[in-house]
Write a protein that holds these residues in place. Sequence first.
Motif, PDB file in Angstrom:
ATOM      1  N   CYS A   1      12.676  14.778   3.755  1.00 47.46           N
ATOM      2  CA  CYS A   1      11.365  14.126   3.772  1.00 47.46           C
ATOM      3  C   CYS A   1      11.344  12.909   2.849  1.00 47.46           C
ATOM      4  O   CYS A   1      10.738  11.874   3.167  1.00 47.46           O
ATOM      5  CB  CYS A   1      10.274  15.117   3.367  1.00 47.46           C
ATOM      6  SG  CYS A   1       9.971  16.427   4.583  1.00 47.46           S
ATOM      7  N   LEU A   2      12.006  13.024   1.695  1.00 47.16           N
ATOM      8  CA  LEU A   2      12.040  11.901   0.754  1.00 47.16           C
ATOM      9  C   LEU A   2      12.712  10.676   1.379  1.00 47.16           C
ATOM     10  O   LEU A   2      12.189   9.554   1.310  1.00 47.16           O
ATOM     11  CB  LEU A   2      12.790  12.302  -0.514  1.00 47.16           C
ATOM     12  CG  LEU A   2      13.121  11.155  -1.476  1.00 47.16           C
ATOM     13  CD1 LEU A   2      11.852  10.556  -2.061  1.00 47.16           C
ATOM     14  CD2 LEU A   2      14.050  11.622  -2.582  1.00 47.16           C
ATOM     15  N   LEU A   3      13.860  10.884   2.003  1.00 44.84           N
ATOM     16  CA  LEU A   3      14.573   9.761   2.583  1.00 44.84           C
ATOM     17  C   LEU A   3      13.818   9.166   3.779  1.00 44.84           C
ATOM     18  O   LEU A   3      13.898   7.968   4.040  1.00 44.84           O
ATOM     19  CB  LEU A   3      15.982  10.185   2.978  1.00 44.84           C
ATOM     20  CG  LEU A   3      16.903  10.524   1.799  1.00 44.84           C
ATOM     21  CD1 LEU A   3      18.280  10.948   2.291  1.00 44.84           C
ATOM     22  CD2 LEU A   3      17.032   9.351   0.836  1.00 44.84           C
ATOM     23  N   ILE A   4      13.056  10.004   4.486  1.00 44.26           N
ATOM     24  CA  ILE A   4      12.199   9.477   5.546  1.00 44.26           C
ATOM     25  C   ILE A   4      11.133   8.566   4.941  1.00 44.26           C
ATOM     26  O   ILE A   4      10.857   7.471   5.447  1.00 44.26           O
ATOM     27  CB  ILE A   4      11.542  10.629   6.333  1.00 44.26           C
ATOM     28  CG1 ILE A   4      12.595  11.369   7.163  1.00 44.26           C
ATOM     29  CG2 ILE A   4      10.429  10.102   7.242  1.00 44.26           C
ATOM     30  CD1 ILE A   4      12.080  12.628   7.832  1.00 44.26           C
ATOM     31  N   ALA A   5      10.536   9.000   3.838  1.00 43.31           N
ATOM     32  CA  ALA A   5       9.508   8.182   3.179  1.00 43.31           C
ATOM     33  C   ALA A   5      10.075   6.837   2.733  1.00 43.31           C
ATOM     34  O   ALA A   5       9.401   5.804   2.831  1.00 43.31           O
ATOM     35  CB  ALA A   5       8.927   8.938   1.983  1.00 43.31           C
ATOM     36  N   LEU A   6      11.325   6.833   2.252  1.00 39.19           N
ATOM     37  CA  LEU A   6      11.938   5.596   1.770  1.00 39.19           C
ATOM     38  C   LEU A   6      12.242   4.616   2.906  1.00 39.19           C
ATOM     39  O   LEU A   6      12.531   3.455   2.657  1.00 39.19           O
ATOM     40  CB  LEU A   6      13.213   5.910   0.987  1.00 39.19           C
ATOM     41  CG  LEU A   6      12.994   6.539  -0.390  1.00 39.19           C
ATOM     42  CD1 LEU A   6      14.318   6.993  -0.990  1.00 39.19           C
ATOM     43  CD2 LEU A   6      12.285   5.578  -1.335  1.00 39.19           C
ATOM     44  N   ARG A   7      12.169   5.086   4.145  1.00 40.26           N
ATOM     45  CA  ARG A   7      12.310   4.174   5.281  1.00 40.26           C
ATOM     46  C   ARG A   7      11.054   3.332   5.470  1.00 40.26           C
ATOM     47  O   ARG A   7      11.106   2.249   6.041  1.00 40.26           O
ATOM     48  CB  ARG A   7      12.588   4.958   6.565  1.00 40.26           C
ATOM     49  CG  ARG A   7      13.949   5.618   6.623  1.00 40.26           C
ATOM     50  CD  ARG A   7      14.105   6.449   7.871  1.00 40.26           C
ATOM     51  NE  ARG A   7      13.926   5.652   9.089  1.00 40.26           N
ATOM     52  CZ  ARG A   7      13.899   6.172  10.312  1.00 40.26           C
ATOM     53  NH1 ARG A   7      14.022   7.483  10.475  1.00 40.26           N
ATOM     54  NH2 ARG A   7      13.740   5.399  11.371  1.00 40.26           N
ATOM     55  N   TYR A   8       9.916   3.843   5.009  1.00 37.18           N
ATOM     56  CA  TYR A   8       8.634   3.180   5.238  1.00 37.18           C
ATOM     57  C   TYR A   8       8.155   2.358   4.048  1.00 37.18           C
ATOM     58  O   TYR A   8       7.308   1.481   4.206  1.00 37.18           O
ATOM     59  CB  TYR A   8       7.555   4.218   5.581  1.00 37.18           C
ATOM     60  CG  TYR A   8       7.755   4.871   6.921  1.00 37.18           C
ATOM     61  CD1 TYR A   8       7.292   4.275   8.089  1.00 37.18           C
ATOM     62  CD2 TYR A   8       8.419   6.091   7.027  1.00 37.18           C
ATOM     63  CE1 TYR A   8       7.489   4.871   9.327  1.00 37.18           C
ATOM     64  CE2 TYR A   8       8.609   6.697   8.250  1.00 37.18           C
ATOM     65  CZ  TYR A   8       8.145   6.090   9.398  1.00 37.18           C
ATOM     66  OH  TYR A   8       8.341   6.684  10.623  1.00 37.18           O
ATOM     67  N   THR A   9       8.661   2.653   2.866  1.00 35.86           N
ATOM     68  CA  THR A   9       8.168   1.947   1.686  1.00 35.86           C
ATOM     69  C   THR A   9       9.233   1.962   0.603  1.00 35.86           C
ATOM     70  O   THR A   9      10.315   2.529   0.780  1.00 35.86           O
ATOM     71  CB  THR A   9       6.857   2.578   1.182  1.00 35.86           C
ATOM     72  OG1 THR A   9       6.317   1.771   0.129  1.00 35.86           O
ATOM     73  CG2 THR A   9       7.097   3.992   0.653  1.00 35.86           C
ATOM     74  N   THR A  10       8.912   1.357  -0.535  1.00 36.16           N
ATOM     75  CA  THR A  10       9.887   1.201  -1.607  1.00 36.16           C
ATOM     76  C   THR A  10       9.870   2.380  -2.570  1.00 36.16           C
ATOM     77  O   THR A  10       8.909   3.159  -2.614  1.00 36.16           O
ATOM     78  CB  THR A  10       9.608  -0.088  -2.390  1.00 36.16           C
ATOM     79  OG1 THR A  10       8.275  -0.023  -2.916  1.00 36.16           O
ATOM     80  CG2 THR A  10       9.742  -1.308  -1.497  1.00 36.16           C
ATOM     81  N   ALA A  11      10.940   2.477  -3.369  1.00 36.78           N
ATOM     82  CA  ALA A  11      11.064   3.579  -4.319  1.00 36.78           C
ATOM     83  C   ALA A  11       9.937   3.574  -5.342  1.00 36.78           C
ATOM     84  O   ALA A  11       9.482   4.638  -5.788  1.00 36.78           O
ATOM     85  CB  ALA A  11      12.417   3.499  -5.024  1.00 36.78           C
ATOM     86  N   SER A  12       9.465   2.387  -5.729  1.00 35.58           N
ATOM     87  CA  SER A  12       8.414   2.328  -6.752  1.00 35.58           C
ATOM     88  C   SER A  12       7.084   2.861  -6.235  1.00 35.58           C
ATOM     89  O   SER A  12       6.198   3.173  -7.024  1.00 35.58           O
ATOM     90  CB  SER A  12       8.240   0.884  -7.249  1.00 35.58           C
ATOM     91  OG  SER A  12       7.788   0.043  -6.204  1.00 35.58           O
ATOM     92  N   ARG A  13       6.902   2.957  -4.897  1.00 41.81           N
ATOM     93  CA  ARG A  13       5.695   3.567  -4.343  1.00 41.81           C
ATOM     94  C   ARG A  13       5.873   5.065  -4.161  1.00 41.81           C
ATOM     95  O   ARG A  13       4.936   5.844  -4.353  1.00 41.81           O
ATOM     96  CB  ARG A  13       5.355   2.943  -2.969  1.00 41.81           C
ATOM     97  CG  ARG A  13       5.074   1.467  -2.964  1.00 41.81           C
ATOM     98  CD  ARG A  13       3.858   1.088  -3.794  1.00 41.81           C
ATOM     99  NE  ARG A  13       2.663   1.818  -3.503  1.00 41.81           N
ATOM    100  CZ  ARG A  13       1.821   1.550  -2.498  1.00 41.81           C
ATOM    101  NH1 ARG A  13       2.091   0.559  -1.678  1.00 41.81           N
ATOM    102  NH2 ARG A  13       0.722   2.260  -2.324  1.00 41.81           N
ATOM    103  N   VAL A  14       7.082   5.481  -3.766  1.00 41.10           N
ATOM    104  CA  VAL A  14       7.327   6.892  -3.470  1.00 41.10           C
ATOM    105  C   VAL A  14       7.458   7.732  -4.736  1.00 41.10           C
ATOM    106  O   VAL A  14       6.850   8.808  -4.851  1.00 41.10           O
ATOM    107  CB  VAL A  14       8.610   7.050  -2.618  1.00 41.10           C
ATOM    108  CG1 VAL A  14       8.978   8.527  -2.456  1.00 41.10           C
ATOM    109  CG2 VAL A  14       8.418   6.393  -1.258  1.00 41.10           C
ATOM    110  N   ALA A  15       8.237   7.252  -5.701  1.00 38.15           N
ATOM    111  CA  ALA A  15       8.568   8.051  -6.881  1.00 38.15           C
ATOM    112  C   ALA A  15       7.341   8.567  -7.640  1.00 38.15           C
ATOM    113  O   ALA A  15       7.290   9.747  -7.997  1.00 38.15           O
ATOM    114  CB  ALA A  15       9.475   7.254  -7.811  1.00 38.15           C
TER     115      ALA A  15
END
Length: 301
Positions: A84-98
Amino acid sequence: MVLLGIALGLLAATSQSVSYLFSRLYCLGPGASLRRLLVISHVIQGAVSLPLVVLAWPADVGPVRLWIVPVLATAGFYLVGQTCLLIALRYTTASRVAPLLGLKVVTVALLTVVVLGDHVSVGQWLAVGLAVMGAFVLNHTGGSLPPPALAAIAGACLGYTGSDFHIRVTLEAMPDVPPVHASFFAMAATYLICGLAAMPLLPWYGSRQFRQWTAATPYALSWLTAMGFLFACFALAGLVLGNIVQSLRGLISIALAGMLASYGLVHLEAKLTRRVYWRRFAAAVLMTAAVALFVLAGTEG
């Protein structure tokens, strides 16, 4: 011991933030894909973990049947969260996800209280609330995330919560092993299992190109390093405080984002306006305050 646990948690947060950037860098390369990164990186991690399991096998670990089930559960929930994390990183940047991954501190706190019977004081619940507040503020600076990214982040939080919970169960199944030793062995065993689970997928999602393996190695090793620190952090500082400390990866990711953007690496992290950058930074500072409040409230209790 708690201070050492916090220090290890900070090292885990830093290594995780770096691994997010490596994953994004890999996915921007030729012939790369999310599935390929997942499979190749876990095979690499499993290969590294095999000798670690042999070298770290504790003399007093007890029968395998007592700890293998929680280790398997740790690995299974982790794989769900990581996907799920790597899917999220397809849509936005690490600074938004982390920063938003810090929301799992709520579910972790609830599980430790309801299932494990731990005591969390009022002040410590306030610390949990501060961490959540910081995450929400971070999500609403610079525009809201797209629904697929939010759904993936929610899945990551739930998967990681289940994994974190079973780390605690695994460590409790090794009562005669020193905490740091037990945590290192549990981490290596978990990622050996993940590597074994990924190997059957190599014919479909692996690669015969050496460059694909070398490109995935920085992500694989930085993540495995982060998990070594994180397991030890949980062993010494506990799950709830460990997760609050881990949420500081949001602060670290934002700092890294600003540094990368300033060097023109906008393909990894989009350049932010000064206003958005400082709003995100201030929100992440709330999580830093949450760590201090949690420790102080626990001391007073």
